[in-house]
Each structure stands twice: as C-alpha cells, then as structure tokens.
Design an enzyme around this catalytic site. Structure first.
Site, PDB file in Angstrom:
ATOM      1  CG  LEU A 131      -6.011  10.195   6.383  1.00 15.95           C
ATOM      2  CD1 LEU A 131      -6.128  11.243   7.355  1.00 15.95           C
ATOM      3  CD2 LEU A 131      -6.546  10.408   5.016  1.00 15.95           C
ATOM      4  CB  THR A 167      -8.689  19.575   9.549  1.00 11.06           C
ATOM      5  OG1 THR A 167      -8.394  18.721   8.523  1.00 11.06           O
ATOM      6  CG2 THR A 167      -7.409  19.962  10.382  1.00 11.06           C
ATOM      7  CE  LYS A 183     -12.346  27.932   6.975  1.00 12.05           C
ATOM      8  NZ  LYS A 183     -13.419  27.529   6.128  1.00 12.05           N
ATOM      9  CG  ASP A 242      -3.731  11.887  -3.183  1.00  9.13           C
ATOM     10  OD1 ASP A 242      -3.571  11.695  -2.041  1.00  9.13           O
ATOM     11  OD2 ASP A 242      -4.956  11.612  -3.566  1.00  9.13           O
ATOM     12  CB  CYS A 257       6.406 -18.709   1.069  1.00 11.09           C
ATOM     13  SG  CYS A 257       6.244 -19.305   2.731  1.00 11.09           S
ATOM     14  CG  MET A 303       9.979 -23.627  -3.493  1.00 10.50           C
ATOM     15  SD  MET A 303      11.225 -23.859  -1.901  1.00 10.50           S
ATOM     16  CE  MET A 303      10.591 -25.090  -1.114  1.00 10.50           C
ATOM     17  CG  HIS A 330       7.759 -14.514   2.878  1.00 13.23           C
ATOM     18  ND1 HIS A 330       6.822 -14.271   1.908  1.00 13.23           N
ATOM     19  CD2 HIS A 330       7.652 -15.431   3.770  1.00 13.23           C
ATOM     20  CE1 HIS A 330       5.864 -15.318   2.412  1.00 13.23           C
ATOM     21  NE2 HIS A 330       6.405 -15.873   3.237  1.00 13.23           N
ATOM     22  CD  GLU A 368       7.922 -11.320   0.147  1.00  5.41           C
ATOM     23  OE1 GLU A 368       8.670 -12.233  -0.453  1.00  5.41           O
ATOM     24  OE2 GLU A 368       6.876 -11.791   0.650  1.00  5.41           O
TER      25      GLU A 368
HETATM   26  N1  GLN Z   1       0.767 -22.313   3.763  1.00  8.79           N
HETATM   27  C1  GLN Z   1       2.277 -22.681   3.666  1.00  8.79           C
HETATM   28  C2  GLN Z   1       2.980 -22.999   4.935  1.00  8.79           C
HETATM   29  O1  GLN Z   1       2.515 -22.625   5.918  1.00  8.79           O
HETATM   30  C3  GLN Z   1       2.897 -21.547   2.991  1.00  8.79           C
HETATM   31  C4  GLN Z   1       3.044 -20.443   3.769  1.00  8.79           C
HETATM   32  C5  GLN Z   1       3.422 -18.862   3.171  1.00  8.79           C
HETATM   33  O2  GLN Z   1       3.212 -18.711   1.859  1.00  8.79           O
HETATM   34  N2  GLN Z   1       3.828 -18.068   3.896  1.00  8.79           N
HETATM   35  O3  GLN Z   1       4.041 -23.738   4.702  1.00  8.79           O
END
Ligand code: GLN
Length: 537
Positions: free
Chosen positions: A20, A195, A227, A244, A385, A388, A511, A513
C-alpha cells in the site's frame, strides 16, 4: 510521574493488503516533520526470518538497498534516505532473523540465567531494545514502520512490542494505521469494511490507532471519512486521505494539505515550531519534475525488468537528475535476453543505454551486445556494477580482440579473465553479508569525464559485488583508449572506467544510484543525461 523519552515514537502499521506504500508514507511523514524544522529518523522492522534481504531474490523482494555501513536492507530504506536526505545504517532495518539471532546468542552465553526463553518477554524485549537504540536526544522523532500486514503470524511479536512501549511511555507514542479503502467499480462506491476489520484486528491485540491513513484510488469524501471515524473510533480530523498520486514525491504535499504535521505536533503537545525550508525545496523539486522542457528515452537493459522494483533506486536517480535538468525522461525496460548480435531492434530509438547491476549469467550476452551497439553508434552508455563489467568485456572482445574474454562469474575457464574474483573472496562459503559492501573511497583523475561530473578528487560510494576488474590487463585496456578514472586508494581496485573520445561510455563498480536524492541528484546521472542531450542535438 510518567516516564518520558528523548524522542517521540511514531509507529506505522499496515492493514488489508501489502504494497500500500507504507514505506512512502513513513518517508513522507519524515518530510513534513522536517518541514516544521524537526529532526527525524526512520526505521523498519521486517517480519521475515532472513537475517537481511541480501540473500533474497530481487524478483520476490525488489532491490536490495545497501547502506553506507554495508548493510543489505529492504528497499524502503531507499525511500527514507531519499525523502529525508539522511543516511541510514544497519540499525535502521531489523528483521525477525536478526532479533532471533541476538536472543539465541544471549541464550547460548547464559545471559538468561536459567530462565525459559520466550517470545514474551525475551523476543519482545529484544525488539524494544532495537527501537530504544535509536532513541537519541538529537532526534525529535523516530518513525518506525512495521513491515507486513496486521493479522500476519510473523508480525505479532512486533505489534506486541510496540503495544508494550505505549504502556511504558504513553505520552511519547503514536500509532498510525495505513489501510485500504477499495473502490468497487461495478457499484461505483468505496468500501470501508476491510478497514473496519483491520482496525478490529489491531484492537484485538491491544492497539488503538491514533490516526488512520487511508489509501485509495481517488480522493475519499468527507462522509466516508465520517463513517471510517465512527466505526474505527478515530476522530474524523485524524482520518487522513492518501489517494494515488501522479508521482510518489507528491505524497508529502498531500499529507500537508490535511495539516498532518500540525496534528502530529498537537498530539504530542509540541507547541514550538522551528524554521525550515525543507518543504519549499521539496516543492521546487516537484515543480521541476513536471516542467519537462526536453524529452529523452533511456533503455535500461537488465535481467530483472519484469519487476521494476528490482531497479528502484536507478529509476529514482534518473528521475532526480531529470528533474534537476528539467527533462522528461522515459524509461524503457529492456530484457537483455531479447538482444542478440543479429537482432538489436529493441534498442532502436533509445537516446541513452543504462546497464544496471545483477548476478548470474542469464542475459549477459545481450547486455554485451547492447554495450557494443552503444559504443559503435556513439549512444551514451552508463554501466553500473555488473554494467561496468559488461562494458569491459565488450571492449576486451570487440576492441582488443580477446576472443572469449569474460568474467569468471560467468565462465570460470575464459582465456581472458578480465573480470575476476578477489583472492580473499575465493575462500568465502557463506553468501549472506560477505560481498564487498558499503562505502569505499575512490580517487578521481583530473581531466576525465568522472572528474568533470563530480568536480572532486576523492569521493565515497557504496558497493555490493564480489568480482572486480583484473588489473593484470590494465595497460592493454589503456592502449585501447580506456581511462581508469576512479581507483580505490586502499587497494588499487578499479572503480570507474571510461572511454577516451566517447561522449559517455562510462562504467562504475559502485552503485551511485544509492546516493542520489531528490534534493541532491547524483553527478554521474546528471552528466549522463547532459551527454544524452548533447548527443541528441
Ligand atoms: N555479479 C557481479 C559481482 O558480484 C556484479 C554485482 C552487482 O552488479 N551488484 O561482482
């Protein structure tokens, strides 16, 4: 005299069904309380028995979110970080597995002095101690999300623990129950019965909600709120509607429209409001988010694309950078197994290609083809990751002519181990919590794309992987125009690779992100989108 805590506790439980948006609601509450100048922390209890989500399949559980201290956690922690602009740690996500582990360790040590170890009080005490650990004079509020749905067997000890906390600190505890008001199309009406049942279930275990947050497809009427109020014994001004929204980032403003933060402060008898610009910054972000001066499409070529929750943070990082640049970015989720050397049609029309993280060999060849296509056609390409590693394999095979080059994760016998496991990782047998996890420093070479993006020479980024670029091949790659622009100063591991002369053909072993925030978008995502815009002109 009643005992008091340094921090007010807000518990969020969920009813009727899962998914939810309890995490978004918890995070949004954080935003509006920050908007009133208060300091907020957020934690989540997950009732499953796994010690953490690190060993769980992203198909089942969505993305595994990594904190800076290397904990593998639930994706809701990503929402918390993004909404309240605060880094979480391993203390912010507690599972049943963690709680039982701790209790059993104590029992083996003999800490329970011969007592029979039971759910009440030993498990509940351990749960409470995890909450009190985060009660800190520096924080005005601790929002605590109880995962799962009321009525689940697994959630019971957590609900019992928070019931006890209310008994101990009545003035410092608030219960918010998030529930669903379904809209029945055939009769064109909302139904409150689920609810009512869900609140009854909560009451049965001794918890009376102070507020109800009602999720619904569209806005619910005043009569309906009346209600719900009557049947659930929650005053009508404390029945909050959460319909939403076009974007999840609108939820805090929807809550504020109903003065939710003021009502929370009243509940706790807090009269002093401090100054803060947080809500204004949030509104600006949202305005830019919908501004759309330009339009692009990014293809995300991955293996968990049927459930985009698996790449939640990447999607959000793209959103943050797009908002910053006032670009409307469409995302196409492309199943990598659908791309072959002969058929790369799925990539047609993509202005940029992003290859995200992943594990296992399914779909790898399609990703390598996508990287090759991007490189040969000067389409900006961002590898994260595993991504790359894929860019490296493409260059090895198709530029350096290392036939059969691969990562030893996918082909242990490859003649060119351009991506390989680290020596110390080879001996590790346990899967959980043993990868290269969390923050590591990265030194960035001046004059590179990475340096242009970051504008800094030393950064910290979060990791989750076992395999690395094999430094034995470094010179050969450099001779082909690869620049290793980011290196970990602790061990010389490659963290960022890019291709000289290409607009954006960049991979990072970490990462990025995970550190992107609506109010602080990530430089690599901004640079990627800028290069897409330049290439598109
Ligand atoms: N599988 C790859 C590694 O272990 C990349 C891992 C990932 O993308 N988080 O190095």
């Amino acid at each position: 005299m009643t005992k008091r805590l340094d921090t007010r506790l807000i518990f969020i439980t969920g009813g009727v069904i899962s998914s939810l948006g309890k995490g978004i609601t918890a995070a949004s509450l954080g935003v509006i309380l920050k908007g009133k100048g208060f300091s907020v922390n957020i934690m989540k209890f997950d009732p499953y028995i796994n010690v953490d989500s690190g060993t769980m399949n992203p198909f089942q559980h969505g993305e595994v979110y990594i904190t800076k201290d290397g904990a593998e956690t639930d994706l809701d922690l990503g929402h918390y970080e993004r909404y309240i602009s605060r880094d979480m740690t391993s203390l912010n996500n507690v599972t049943t597995g963690k709680v039982y582990n701790a209790v059993i360790e104590k029992e083996r040590r003999g800490d329970y002095l011969g007592n029979t170890v039971q759910v009440v009080p030993h498990i509940t005490d351990e749960i409470k101690s995890r909450i009190y650990r985060l009660v800190d004079r520096k924080d005005d509020f601790l929002i605590c999300e109880i995962g799962g749905t009321v009525g689940d067997i697994e959630s019971l000890p957590f609900l019992e623990a928070i019931r006890q906390i209310k008994l101990e600190y009545p003035a410092d505890v608030m219960f918010i129950h998030l529930t669903l008001i379904p809209f029945i199309r055939s009769s064109e009406e909302f139904k409150t019965k689920p609810t009512q049942h869900s609140v009854n279930e909560l009451r049965r275990i001794g918890i009376q909600p102070d507020f109800l947050a009602c999720r619904s497809e569209r806005e619910i009427s005043k009569e309906l709120k009346n209600k719900v109020s009557l049947f659930c014994s929650v005053s009508v001004d404390r029945v909050i509607s959460v319909p939403d929204q076009k974007s999840i980032y609108e939820v805090p403003l929807k809550l504020e429209e109903q003065d939710f933060s003021v009502k929370i402060l009243e509940f706790f008898n807090i009269t002093q409001i401090r100054k803060s610009d947080y809500i204004n910054s949030w509104k600006k972000f949202l305005n830019d988010f919908f501004a759309h001066e330009k339009e692009i499409t990014i293809g995300i070529v991955g293996k968990y694309v049927d459930l985009t929750d698996s790449y939640m943070s990447i999607r959000e990082a793209v959103n943050h950078a797009s908002s910053y640049l006032k670009v409307r970015t469409g995302i196409e989720w492309i199943e990598s197994a659908d791309i072959t050397e002969k058929d790369r049609s799925k990539l047609n029309g993509m202005n940029g290609i992003l290859i995200p993280g992943g594990f296992g060999d399914r779909g790898i060849e399609g990703m390598i083809q996508a990287a090759k296509y991007a490189r040969e056609n000067d389409i900006p390409c961002f590898g994260i990751c595993l991504g790359m590693q894929i860019l490296i394999i493409d260059i090895a095979r198709h530029v350096l002519e290392m036939k059969g080059a691969n990562s030893t994760e996918f082909d242990a016998k490859t003649p060119y181990k351009v991506i390989d496991i680290q020596e110390h990782q080879k001996k590790i047998k346990d899967k959980g919590g043993t990868q290269r996890l969390g923050h590591y420093p990265c030194k960035i070479t001046k004059g590179t794309r990475a340096h242009e993006a970051y504008g800094e020479s030393l950064i910290l980024e979060r990791h989750r992987h076992r395999f690395e670029f094999n430094n034995e091949f470094k010179q050969r790659f450099e001779s082909a125009g690869v620049i290793f622009s980011g290196i970990c100063p602790e061990n010389e591991l490659v963290e960022i690779s890019e291709m000289k002369g290409k607009g954006f053909f960049l991979g990072c072993q970490f990462h990025p992100e995970l550190q992107s925030r609506p109010l602080n978008p990530h430089p690599l995502f901004i640079n990627f989108i800028e290069k897409i815009l330049e290439a598109k002109i």
